[in-house]
Design a protein around this motif. Structure first.
Motif, PDB file in Angstrom:
ATOM      1  N   MET A 171       0.846  -1.198   0.000  1.00  0.00           N
ATOM      2  CA  MET A 171       0.000   0.000   0.000  1.00  0.00           C
ATOM      3  C   MET A 171       0.875   1.239   0.000  1.00  0.00           C
ATOM      4  O   MET A 171       2.085   1.164   0.245  1.00  0.00           O
ATOM      5  CB  MET A 171      -0.907  -0.012   1.235  1.00  0.00           C
ATOM      6  N   PRO A 172       0.282   2.408  -0.299  1.00  0.00           N
ATOM      7  CA  PRO A 172       1.051   3.656  -0.189  1.00  0.00           C
ATOM      8  C   PRO A 172       1.643   3.777   1.204  1.00  0.00           C
ATOM      9  O   PRO A 172       1.227   3.082   2.138  1.00  0.00           O
ATOM     10  CB  PRO A 172      -0.005   4.734  -0.458  1.00  0.00           C
ATOM     11  N   ALA A 173       2.608   4.661   1.355  1.00  0.00           N
ATOM     12  CA  ALA A 173       3.373   4.754   2.603  1.00  0.00           C
ATOM     13  C   ALA A 173       2.466   5.163   3.759  1.00  0.00           C
ATOM     14  O   ALA A 173       2.478   6.299   4.225  1.00  0.00           O
ATOM     15  CB  ALA A 173       4.520   5.742   2.442  1.00  0.00           C
ATOM     16  N   LEU A 174       1.663   4.206   4.194  1.00  0.00           N
ATOM     17  CA  LEU A 174       0.766   4.384   5.329  1.00  0.00           C
ATOM     18  C   LEU A 174       1.081   3.304   6.353  1.00  0.00           C
ATOM     19  O   LEU A 174       1.780   2.343   6.063  1.00  0.00           O
ATOM     20  CB  LEU A 174      -0.699   4.280   4.881  1.00  0.00           C
ATOM     21  N   GLU A 175       0.542   3.445   7.544  1.00  0.00           N
ATOM     22  CA  GLU A 175       0.841   2.491   8.612  1.00  0.00           C
ATOM     23  C   GLU A 175      -0.444   1.896   9.154  1.00  0.00           C
ATOM     24  O   GLU A 175      -1.424   2.609   9.387  1.00  0.00           O
ATOM     25  CB  GLU A 175       1.602   3.183   9.747  1.00  0.00           C
ATOM     26  N   VAL A 176      -0.451   0.570   9.309  1.00  0.00           N
ATOM     27  CA  VAL A 176      -1.561  -0.086   9.987  1.00  0.00           C
ATOM     28  C   VAL A 176      -1.382   0.115  11.478  1.00  0.00           C
ATOM     29  O   VAL A 176      -0.385  -0.319  12.067  1.00  0.00           O
ATOM     30  CB  VAL A 176      -1.605  -1.594   9.657  1.00  0.00           C
ATOM     31  N   VAL A 177      -2.330   0.804  12.101  1.00  0.00           N
ATOM     32  CA  VAL A 177      -2.264   1.056  13.543  1.00  0.00           C
ATOM     33  C   VAL A 177      -2.727  -0.186  14.289  1.00  0.00           C
ATOM     34  O   VAL A 177      -3.785  -0.746  13.988  1.00  0.00           O
ATOM     35  CB  VAL A 177      -3.134   2.276  13.921  1.00  0.00           C
ATOM     36  N   ASP A 178      -1.939  -0.625  15.234  1.00  0.00           N
ATOM     37  CA  ASP A 178      -2.247  -1.791  16.063  1.00  0.00           C
ATOM     38  C   ASP A 178      -2.570  -3.017  15.198  1.00  0.00           C
ATOM     39  O   ASP A 178      -3.670  -3.578  15.275  1.00  0.00           O
ATOM     40  CB  ASP A 178      -3.430  -1.480  16.985  1.00  0.00           C
ATOM     41  N   PRO A 179      -1.623  -3.461  14.357  1.00  0.00           N
ATOM     42  CA  PRO A 179      -1.881  -4.636  13.520  1.00  0.00           C
ATOM     43  C   PRO A 179      -2.038  -5.885  14.368  1.00  0.00           C
ATOM     44  O   PRO A 179      -1.509  -5.961  15.483  1.00  0.00           O
ATOM     45  CB  PRO A 179      -0.631  -4.726  12.641  1.00  0.00           C
ATOM     46  N   PRO A 180      -2.769  -6.882  13.891  1.00  0.00           N
ATOM     47  CA  PRO A 180      -2.954  -8.113  14.661  1.00  0.00           C
ATOM     48  C   PRO A 180      -1.673  -8.918  14.749  1.00  0.00           C
ATOM     49  O   PRO A 180      -0.715  -8.690  13.999  1.00  0.00           O
ATOM     50  CB  PRO A 180      -4.028  -8.867  13.867  1.00  0.00           C
ATOM     51  N   HIS A 181      -1.669  -9.886  15.664  1.00  0.00           N
ATOM     52  CA  HIS A 181      -0.501 -10.737  15.881  1.00  0.00           C
ATOM     53  C   HIS A 181      -0.065 -11.432  14.590  1.00  0.00           C
ATOM     54  O   HIS A 181       1.128 -11.633  14.350  1.00  0.00           O
ATOM     55  CB  HIS A 181      -0.820 -11.769  16.959  1.00  0.00           C
ATOM     56  N   SER A 182      -1.038 -11.779  13.741  1.00  0.00           N
ATOM     57  CA  SER A 182      -0.742 -12.568  12.545  1.00  0.00           C
ATOM     58  C   SER A 182      -0.209 -11.736  11.384  1.00  0.00           C
ATOM     59  O   SER A 182       0.165 -12.290  10.353  1.00  0.00           O
ATOM     60  CB  SER A 182      -2.008 -13.310  12.092  1.00  0.00           C
ATOM     61  N   LEU A 183      -0.146 -10.407  11.527  1.00  0.00           N
ATOM     62  CA  LEU A 183       0.273  -9.532  10.431  1.00  0.00           C
ATOM     63  C   LEU A 183       1.537  -8.786  10.834  1.00  0.00           C
ATOM     64  O   LEU A 183       1.560  -8.093  11.852  1.00  0.00           O
ATOM     65  CB  LEU A 183      -0.849  -8.545  10.103  1.00  0.00           C
ATOM     66  N   LYS A 184       2.602  -8.933  10.017  1.00  0.00           N
ATOM     67  CA  LYS A 184       3.891  -8.336  10.357  1.00  0.00           C
ATOM     68  C   LYS A 184       4.332  -7.365   9.260  1.00  0.00           C
ATOM     69  O   LYS A 184       4.152  -7.632   8.066  1.00  0.00           O
ATOM     70  CB  LYS A 184       4.967  -9.419  10.514  1.00  0.00           C
ATOM     71  N   SER A 185       4.930  -6.256   9.686  1.00  0.00           N
ATOM     72  CA  SER A 185       5.522  -5.309   8.750  1.00  0.00           C
ATOM     73  C   SER A 185       6.812  -5.901   8.178  1.00  0.00           C
ATOM     74  O   SER A 185       7.618  -6.480   8.909  1.00  0.00           O
ATOM     75  CB  SER A 185       5.818  -3.987   9.451  1.00  0.00           C
ATOM     76  N   VAL A 186       6.995  -5.772   6.849  1.00  0.00           N
ATOM     77  CA  VAL A 186       8.189  -6.295   6.187  1.00  0.00           C
ATOM     78  C   VAL A 186       8.801  -5.201   5.319  1.00  0.00           C
ATOM     79  O   VAL A 186       8.161  -4.204   4.997  1.00  0.00           O
ATOM     80  CB  VAL A 186       7.867  -7.550   5.336  1.00  0.00           C
ATOM     81  N   GLU A 187      10.051  -5.425   4.923  1.00  0.00           N
ATOM     82  CA  GLU A 187      10.775  -4.416   4.152  1.00  0.00           C
ATOM     83  C   GLU A 187      10.167  -4.196   2.772  1.00  0.00           C
ATOM     84  O   GLU A 187      10.089  -3.092   2.275  1.00  0.00           O
ATOM     85  CB  GLU A 187      12.239  -4.824   4.015  1.00  0.00           C
ATOM     86  N   GLY A 188       9.735  -5.263   2.155  1.00  0.00           N
ATOM     87  CA  GLY A 188       9.175  -5.156   0.810  1.00  0.00           C
ATOM     88  C   GLY A 188       8.509  -6.458   0.421  1.00  0.00           C
ATOM     89  O   GLY A 188       8.748  -7.490   1.039  1.00  0.00           O
ATOM     90  N   CYS A 189       7.674  -6.410  -0.586  1.00  0.00           N
ATOM     91  CA  CYS A 189       7.034  -7.634  -1.071  1.00  0.00           C
ATOM     92  C   CYS A 189       6.870  -7.534  -2.582  1.00  0.00           C
ATOM     93  O   CYS A 189       6.597  -6.464  -3.124  1.00  0.00           O
ATOM     94  CB  CYS A 189       5.691  -7.884  -0.391  1.00  0.00           C
ATOM     95  N   SER A 190       7.056  -8.648  -3.248  1.00  0.00           N
ATOM     96  CA  SER A 190       6.955  -8.711  -4.703  1.00  0.00           C
ATOM     97  C   SER A 190       5.615  -9.310  -5.075  1.00  0.00           C
ATOM     98  O   SER A 190       5.313 -10.454  -4.734  1.00  0.00           O
ATOM     99  CB  SER A 190       8.100  -9.567  -5.261  1.00  0.00           C
TER     100      SER A 190
END
Length: 452
Positions: free
Chosen positions: A226-245
């Motif tokens: 997504m555009p440079a936005l942040e998911v506030v309080d993401p769930p345990h199952s969702l992790k921020s990563v450097e990039g995705c193809s």
């Protein structure tokens, strides 16, 4: 390997015949490791040192105890002692009584990844040093997880790391249901809740976990770009990563922004967008702030949402096809659910048991947990969702797919609601740039013990 049936029912007569026939001493002999292996695994986990522990225990085995492996399959149990109300601590004590403390791991103190890295690593190190008992124990080991769907998924994800590291075999997993929905437990014949006679049922569960046939379960990677936005309080199952193809489908309007945010996760049961995720999000927050108002049916009926057709594009790939195909979303749909199991929202089957004629007409195949396909259905307004939840009708059948991609263009919507295996979150959206969600099958399957 056997596959789990759709009903999840077990014979009452079989249960009655099995009661009282399992002696504790016999069970313990069949599922308990030799003491030196139990102690070695614990020491390796506590010290975070496989090599030193392995070298120490290969030279010294406790008390002259026989180093023969169990007669059936050795079993270790992970328990979320905070699940199941007061049953959690009592069940933990019962398990320790039946099989000893060293093979029962409380998730409050030992995490699944620690067990995989150090506990199993210790058995592998001892086997490498020539310990045939450790080698056979590692090969025959089975795991029981006592908890809800989130706990089961946490353990399965950690065991999946063994695939990536080439450390087979993967221990099959059985389940003691301690959560709220327990859809994974229902799908593999372990029931929807802890039974009333749980003390005697625990013996039968451990017995079955060590001897029952195994089956397979698909799991699915979710990548969000997504555009440079942040998911506030993401769930345990969702992790921020450097990039995705991503293998983007269709034509992209305008240019992709230079800076993008990426998140990744894995689900075993379902992924959803829209109304049902908004209900779950509201329920979680209301339960925390005003628990006396947290009535799920009331939330369904009061919720007013807009259709998804104007902000979401849906693409699927068929099995063994490389091209994306755009799928039309009915204008009445307020929620899209991508389903892997035949059990959703505490045992419902919103996809339904479809007749062969209908399957052929729509180009569908019978839904299974190991077929490499996901079922996509829709929900209308709250009244329709309530009727689907009571199984008076099925959801709106949209598609089946071996891979799925969503494109969101927010327009007036600044945020939407998504959820994955019961963990909801607010998804920020951009008016000018698209957000993409791609769902692809994990290249390996989880191994489950069939409890039916």
């Amino acid at each position: 390997m056997d596959s789990p049936g759709s009903s999840g029912r077990s014979s009452v007569m079989e249960s009655l015949r099995g009661m009282g026939r399992i002696r504790r001493d016999d069970l313990r002999r069949r599922i308990t490791m030799p003491q030196y292996l139990r102690m070695a695994m614990r020491d390796a986990i506590d010290s975070s040192d496989v090599v030193a522990t392995g070298n120490r225990y290969i030279a010294f085995k406790y008390g002259g105890e026989s180093s023969r492996p169990p007669e059936e399959a050795p079993v270790v149990v992970f328990i979320n002692s905070r699940s199941g109300g007061r049953n959690g601590p009592e069940l933990k004590a019962r398990l320790q009584e039946l099989m000893g403390q060293e093979q029962v791991f409380d998730l409050q103190s030992v995490k699944p990844h620690q067990f995989v890295q150090y506990g199993l690593g210790c058995l592998e190190k001892l086997a490498e040093l020539g310990d045939s008992c450790a080698k056979e124990t590692r090969e025959k080991l089975r795991v029981v997880v006592a908890g809800g769907d989130g706990t089961v998924g946490w353990l399965l994800g950690s065991l999946g790391e063994l695939h990536k590291q080439g450390r087979g075999p993967i221990p099959p997993t059985a389940i003691i249901p301690l959560g709220t929905g327990n859809d994974l437990s229902r799908s593999f014949g372990w029931g929807g809740s802890l039974p009333f006679n749980w003390r005697s049922a625990t013996k039968r569960t451990l017995d079955k976990a060590s001897t029952a046939p195994t089956c397979r379960l698909d799991s699915w990677n979710v990548s969000i770009s997504m555009p440079a936005l942040e998911v506030v309080d993401p769930p345990h199952s969702l992790k921020s990563v450097e990039g995705c193809s991503l293998d983007l489908a269709g034509e992209i309007e305008g240019q992709l922004p230079e800076n993008r945010s990426c998140y990744e996760g894995v689900f075993y049961n379902y992924f959803s967008i829209g109304m049902d995720a908004q209900v779950a999000y509201g329920f979680h927050n209301l339960r925390n702030e005003k628990p006396y108002l947290a009535q799920g049916d009331l939330l369904w009926l009061q919720l007013q949402t807009r259709g998804l057709r104007n902000i979401v594009r849906l693409y699927t790939k068929k099995a063994n096809y490389s091209e994306w195909e755009q799928v039309s979303i009915p204008s009445c749909v307020r929620s899209i659910v991508v389903l892997n199991l035949n059990s959703y929202a505490s045992g419902r089957n919103p996809w339904g048991n479809l007749k062969p004629e209908y399957l052929e007409k729509r180009g569908f195949v019978e839904a299974r947990v190991d077929d490499g396909l996901l079922e996509i259905f829709g929900l209308k307004q709250g009244w329709h969702a309530s009727m689907v939840m009571t199984e008076l009708i099925s959801g709106i059948h949209i598609a089946q797919g071996a891979a799925i991609q969503f494109e969101f263009r927010g327009g007036e919507w600044k945020e939407g609601f998504l959820q994955m295996d019961g963990e909801p979150w607010k998804q920020p959206m951009s008016k000018d740039h698209s957000t993409f969600v791609e769902i692809k099958k994990v290249p390996f399957q989880s191994v489950m013990v069939n409890g039916e």
